[in-house]
Scaffold this motif. Sequence first.
Motif, PDB file in Angstrom:
ATOM      1  N   PHE B 361       0.801  -1.227   0.000  1.00  0.00           N
ATOM      2  CA  PHE B 361       0.000   0.000   0.000  1.00  0.00           C
ATOM      3  C   PHE B 361       0.835   1.279   0.000  1.00  0.00           C
ATOM      4  CE2 PHE B 361      -2.268   3.374   2.387  1.00  0.00           C
ATOM      5  CZ  PHE B 361      -3.112   3.743   1.357  1.00  0.00           C
ATOM      6  N   VAL B 362       1.626   1.496   1.053  1.00  0.00           N
ATOM      7  CA  VAL B 362       2.253   2.812   1.223  1.00  0.00           C
ATOM      8  C   VAL B 362       3.186   3.156   0.049  1.00  0.00           C
ATOM      9  CG1 VAL B 362       3.711   4.222   2.719  1.00  0.00           C
ATOM     10  CG2 VAL B 362       2.068   2.636   3.728  1.00  0.00           C
ATOM     11  N   VAL B 363       4.094   2.252  -0.273  1.00  0.00           N
ATOM     12  CA  VAL B 363       5.057   2.542  -1.348  1.00  0.00           C
ATOM     13  C   VAL B 363       4.364   2.649  -2.717  1.00  0.00           C
ATOM     14  CG1 VAL B 363       7.088   1.661  -2.563  1.00  0.00           C
ATOM     15  CG2 VAL B 363       7.008   1.598  -0.071  1.00  0.00           C
ATOM     16  N   PRO B 364       3.522   1.685  -3.123  1.00  0.00           N
ATOM     17  CA  PRO B 364       2.845   1.844  -4.418  1.00  0.00           C
ATOM     18  C   PRO B 364       1.955   3.085  -4.459  1.00  0.00           C
ATOM     19  CG  PRO B 364       2.643  -0.419  -3.661  1.00  0.00           C
ATOM     20  CD  PRO B 364       3.217   0.364  -2.530  1.00  0.00           C
ATOM     21  N   PHE B 365       1.348   3.445  -3.328  1.00  0.00           N
ATOM     22  CA  PHE B 365       0.520   4.659  -3.281  1.00  0.00           C
ATOM     23  C   PHE B 365       1.356   5.869  -3.661  1.00  0.00           C
ATOM     24  CE2 PHE B 365      -1.224   8.369  -1.161  1.00  0.00           C
ATOM     25  CZ  PHE B 365      -2.580   8.276  -1.424  1.00  0.00           C
ATOM     26  N   ALA B 366       2.527   5.976  -3.025  1.00  0.00           N
ATOM     27  CA  ALA B 366       3.397   7.115  -3.313  1.00  0.00           C
ATOM     28  C   ALA B 366       3.881   7.085  -4.767  1.00  0.00           C
ATOM     29  CB  ALA B 366       4.584   7.119  -2.344  1.00  0.00           C
ATOM     30  N   LEU B 367       4.184   5.885  -5.266  1.00  0.00           N
ATOM     31  CA  LEU B 367       4.713   5.784  -6.634  1.00  0.00           C
ATOM     32  C   LEU B 367       3.657   6.125  -7.679  1.00  0.00           C
ATOM     33  CD1 LEU B 367       6.846   2.504  -6.484  1.00  0.00           C
ATOM     34  CD2 LEU B 367       7.665   4.857  -6.574  1.00  0.00           C
ATOM     35  N   LEU B 368       2.401   5.739  -7.417  1.00  0.00           N
ATOM     36  CA  LEU B 368       1.368   5.868  -8.445  1.00  0.00           C
ATOM     37  C   LEU B 368       0.535   7.133  -8.308  1.00  0.00           C
ATOM     38  CD1 LEU B 368       0.087   2.179  -8.577  1.00  0.00           C
ATOM     39  CD2 LEU B 368       1.464   3.355 -10.277  1.00  0.00           C
ATOM     40  N   LEU B 369       0.794   7.910  -7.243  1.00  0.00           N
ATOM     41  CA  LEU B 369      -0.060   9.078  -7.002  1.00  0.00           C
ATOM     42  C   LEU B 369       0.055  10.103  -8.123  1.00  0.00           C
ATOM     43  CD1 LEU B 369      -1.979  10.481  -5.016  1.00  0.00           C
ATOM     44  CD2 LEU B 369       0.009  11.428  -3.862  1.00  0.00           C
ATOM     45  N   SER B 370       1.275  10.343  -8.570  1.00  0.00           N
ATOM     46  CA  SER B 370       1.483  11.417  -9.539  1.00  0.00           C
ATOM     47  C   SER B 370       1.074  10.997 -10.943  1.00  0.00           C
ATOM     48  CB  SER B 370       2.957  11.819  -9.539  1.00  0.00           C
ATOM     49  OG  SER B 370       3.211  12.630 -10.662  1.00  0.00           O
ATOM     50  N   ARG B 371       0.491  11.949 -11.668  1.00  0.00           N
ATOM     51  CA  ARG B 371       0.153  11.744 -13.073  1.00  0.00           C
ATOM     52  C   ARG B 371       1.416  11.468 -13.894  1.00  0.00           C
ATOM     53  NH1 ARG B 371      -0.498  15.578 -17.316  1.00  0.00           N
ATOM     54  NH2 ARG B 371      -2.231  15.117 -18.723  1.00  0.00           N
ATOM     55  N   ASN B 372       2.513  12.121 -13.490  1.00  0.00           N
ATOM     56  CA  ASN B 372       3.743  12.007 -14.281  1.00  0.00           C
ATOM     57  C   ASN B 372       4.271  10.578 -14.343  1.00  0.00           C
ATOM     58  OD1 ASN B 372       3.378  14.699 -14.313  1.00  0.00           O
ATOM     59  ND2 ASN B 372       5.271  15.248 -13.264  1.00  0.00           N
ATOM     60  N   THR B 373       4.170   9.843 -13.215  1.00  0.00           N
ATOM     61  CA  THR B 373       4.738   8.495 -13.216  1.00  0.00           C
ATOM     62  C   THR B 373       3.939   7.568 -14.120  1.00  0.00           C
ATOM     63  OG1 THR B 373       3.441   7.904 -11.275  1.00  0.00           O
ATOM     64  CG2 THR B 373       5.674   8.685 -10.893  1.00  0.00           C
ATOM     65  N   LYS B 374       2.680   7.932 -14.402  1.00  0.00           N
ATOM     66  CA  LYS B 374       1.862   7.091 -15.277  1.00  0.00           C
ATOM     67  C   LYS B 374       2.016   7.463 -16.741  1.00  0.00           C
ATOM     68  CE  LYS B 374      -1.205   8.056 -12.226  1.00  0.00           C
ATOM     69  NZ  LYS B 374      -2.312   8.275 -11.308  1.00  0.00           N
ATOM     70  N   ARG B 375       2.571   8.645 -17.017  1.00  0.00           N
ATOM     71  CA  ARG B 375       2.638   9.119 -18.401  1.00  0.00           C
ATOM     72  C   ARG B 375       4.064   9.248 -18.948  1.00  0.00           C
ATOM     73  NH1 ARG B 375      -2.046  11.031 -20.576  1.00  0.00           N
ATOM     74  NH2 ARG B 375      -0.883  11.988 -22.257  1.00  0.00           N
ATOM     75  N   TYR B 376       5.002   9.639 -18.069  1.00  0.00           N
ATOM     76  CA  TYR B 376       6.298  10.029 -18.618  1.00  0.00           C
ATOM     77  C   TYR B 376       7.369   8.983 -18.367  1.00  0.00           C
ATOM     78  CZ  TYR B 376       3.810  14.453 -18.923  1.00  0.00           C
ATOM     79  OH  TYR B 376       2.889  15.423 -19.200  1.00  0.00           O
ATOM     80  N   ALA B 377       8.554   9.266 -18.902  1.00  0.00           N
ATOM     81  CA  ALA B 377       9.742   8.411 -18.734  1.00  0.00           C
ATOM     82  C   ALA B 377       9.455   6.970 -19.113  1.00  0.00           C
ATOM     83  CB  ALA B 377      10.268   8.504 -17.300  1.00  0.00           C
ATOM     84  N   GLY B 378       8.642   6.793 -20.165  1.00  0.00           N
ATOM     85  CA  GLY B 378       8.372   5.445 -20.655  1.00  0.00           C
ATOM     86  C   GLY B 378       7.661   4.563 -19.656  1.00  0.00           C
ATOM     87  N   GLN B 379       6.953   5.160 -18.715  1.00  0.00           N
ATOM     88  CA  GLN B 379       6.186   4.408 -17.709  1.00  0.00           C
ATOM     89  C   GLN B 379       7.065   3.450 -16.900  1.00  0.00           C
ATOM     90  OE1 GLN B 379       4.672   4.554 -20.955  1.00  0.00           O
ATOM     91  NE2 GLN B 379       3.367   6.223 -20.328  1.00  0.00           N
ATOM     92  N   LYS B 380       8.320   3.782 -16.710  1.00  0.00           N
ATOM     93  CA  LYS B 380       9.190   2.879 -15.949  1.00  0.00           C
ATOM     94  C   LYS B 380       8.740   2.770 -14.497  1.00  0.00           C
ATOM     95  CE  LYS B 380      13.513   3.014 -18.538  1.00  0.00           C
ATOM     96  NZ  LYS B 380      13.144   4.018 -19.575  1.00  0.00           N
TER      97      LYS B 380
END
Lengths: 190, 466
Positions: B361-380
């Motif tokens: 929960f806590v770590v994936p929540f932080a990783l997936l919260l931002s729009r940028n992590t879902k769109r940019y840097a090839g979705q790494k």
Amino acid sequence: MSVETTTVSVPEGRPALLLAEYETPGACMKAAEKLRDAGFTKFDTHTPFPIHGMDAAMGMGDSKLGWIVLVMGITGLMTGIALITYANGIDYPIIVGGKPAISIPAYVPVCFELTILLSAFGAVFGMFGLNQLPRHHHPVFESDRFKAATDDKFFVSVEYADPKFDADRTPELIASTHPNHIEIIEDTES
Amino acid sequence: MSAASTTDKTDYRTTGTGWANAWKIAAGVGALGLAGAGAGFAADAQRFSFSYLFAFFVFLTISIGATFFVLLQHLTNAGWSVTVRRTAEFFMSALPIFALLFLPIAANLDHLLPWWNADHGAHHAPAAAGEHGDAHAPVVPETPHGDTAHPAPEHGGHGQHVAGHRMSDDQIEHSLHAEVMASKAWYLSKGFFAVRAVIYFLFWTFLALKLFRNSTLQDSTRDLKLTASSQAMAPAATFGLALTTTFAVFDWMMSLLPNWYSTIFGVQLFSTTMVAILSVLVLVSYAMRASGVSGSAITTEHFHDLGKLLFGFNVFWAYISFSQFFLIWYASIPEETVFFHLRWSNGPWKTISLAILFLHFVVPFALLLSRNTKRYAGQKVLAFAAGLLLTMHVVEMYWEVLPNYAAQRGIGPHTAESLAPHWMDLACLLGVGGVYLAAVFYRMSQHPVVPVGDPRFARSKRFQNA
């Protein structure tokens, strides 16, 4: 370039605009791209429905709203932690159901709700702030033709206040994007 | 805009790529895993049963989640998801194989379910072992309380004075459990259990094959009626899948601890299935895009939406999981706390519980919260979060199943031995996973990886988040 141009006067002191009317969403988007490429920043598009890709065509970056919501959400979380710690742990500790006065599971609903509440406030009021709302009047409403923006016409408005705006060259630039009509909404007294 | 679809010349088939042979590798791994699991069964049938059930649930939840995902798209007439729906359909299409994979479980129910061979169902409540089974006072399934010595269930729990003598605390507790078990006896009976299992598998097989056929037949026929058919069955099928999933986890997972109550358990497992399949969809779409097999059909926009759904369903999972914990924690009723006694007492399982809390929960929540992590840097970042969530899905299934093994053997949760990973866990994981993925990848080698005949296919390729 001969596009029919009319001028509407507004009372002194109101911001002035150049308003162009287009027949199709594509033409409207091309005009936005042209303005973006020419370095304009204070312009807007007005369409009857959302047009995919318009944000990019207008050169708009990512919204800052997310950061406002994040800060408000963290504030809500901290408020929840402080509230429960003070109320249950310091001000009036009562043992309920054999649980310690300060027990983490009992924090979660309060912290969760306050995080959501303040995030929602941040989202709504942050959106108002970023859009400079509420705003009771806008010069585009001086135009009669603009009523079609909620029906079947597509509009681009450029503010005179834009640093790139030039009273001669900007109407020429707009005319080159094949609008149906151009309206200059300005303070004719000055 | 139509230019994009004409320059996209790929036929979306796996021919000539690594994907076409993936099923052979999976089948090989599966065969090795099953051979190992078979050797394990010969050595220790009970340990094998728990390892196998754990592996079974890891992949069954993925397959059920895929079916939910496909139904959800038909239920909402979703256009955006058309290009990623086929991946979910592959993972759904192998759902019938779990009827075969269930056979080793069906043959070992006496090792798994404490009530299976209980003479009345009511007179044994061995899983209560966890309740007071710590290092000092382990209560083994064959409790020393003689069946003749303790009162009949209908009297248990009322007067403390039975047959003229005062009952010990243990006797009272035992009679309470006996009463609970008596009240569940109509449901936890062998015949009804078998009928239910048959119903689940028949329904799942029908659903998976029908939805898969509707979609793949459309690749060549382009028949709009097939879309209409899937959409027409979606509402009722969603209800059916929700009910069969709920009761299946009641039967096969919750009844490992038969005196335990949790009405939210089915919803909790449902949220798990969605997190699992969305993680799989992100990872497989990521790999398909990297290998070029999906052409330009799967775009940033699809990853963005899959990421939003993954984020949303993981928060839902956390919400439901916490709700289950929270009510049990507050009420502190023995029939309910036994589940967390096994997992939250100071001992090795508490470490696993905390790892799930933070890494699921806590770590994936932080990783997936931002729009940028879902769109940019090839979705790494998105792919990393999906990989983490899938790993934690495996851990969570282990956490659901294996504490019952220690409890049934009378090993208290405070002791280090209560968490004893075994090579059979890995063998079963590879065996069940290999068989399941072989079926999935075989389907993948036979059909285009995107539903080219769907009427909304072109629209889905151009789809944009506003």
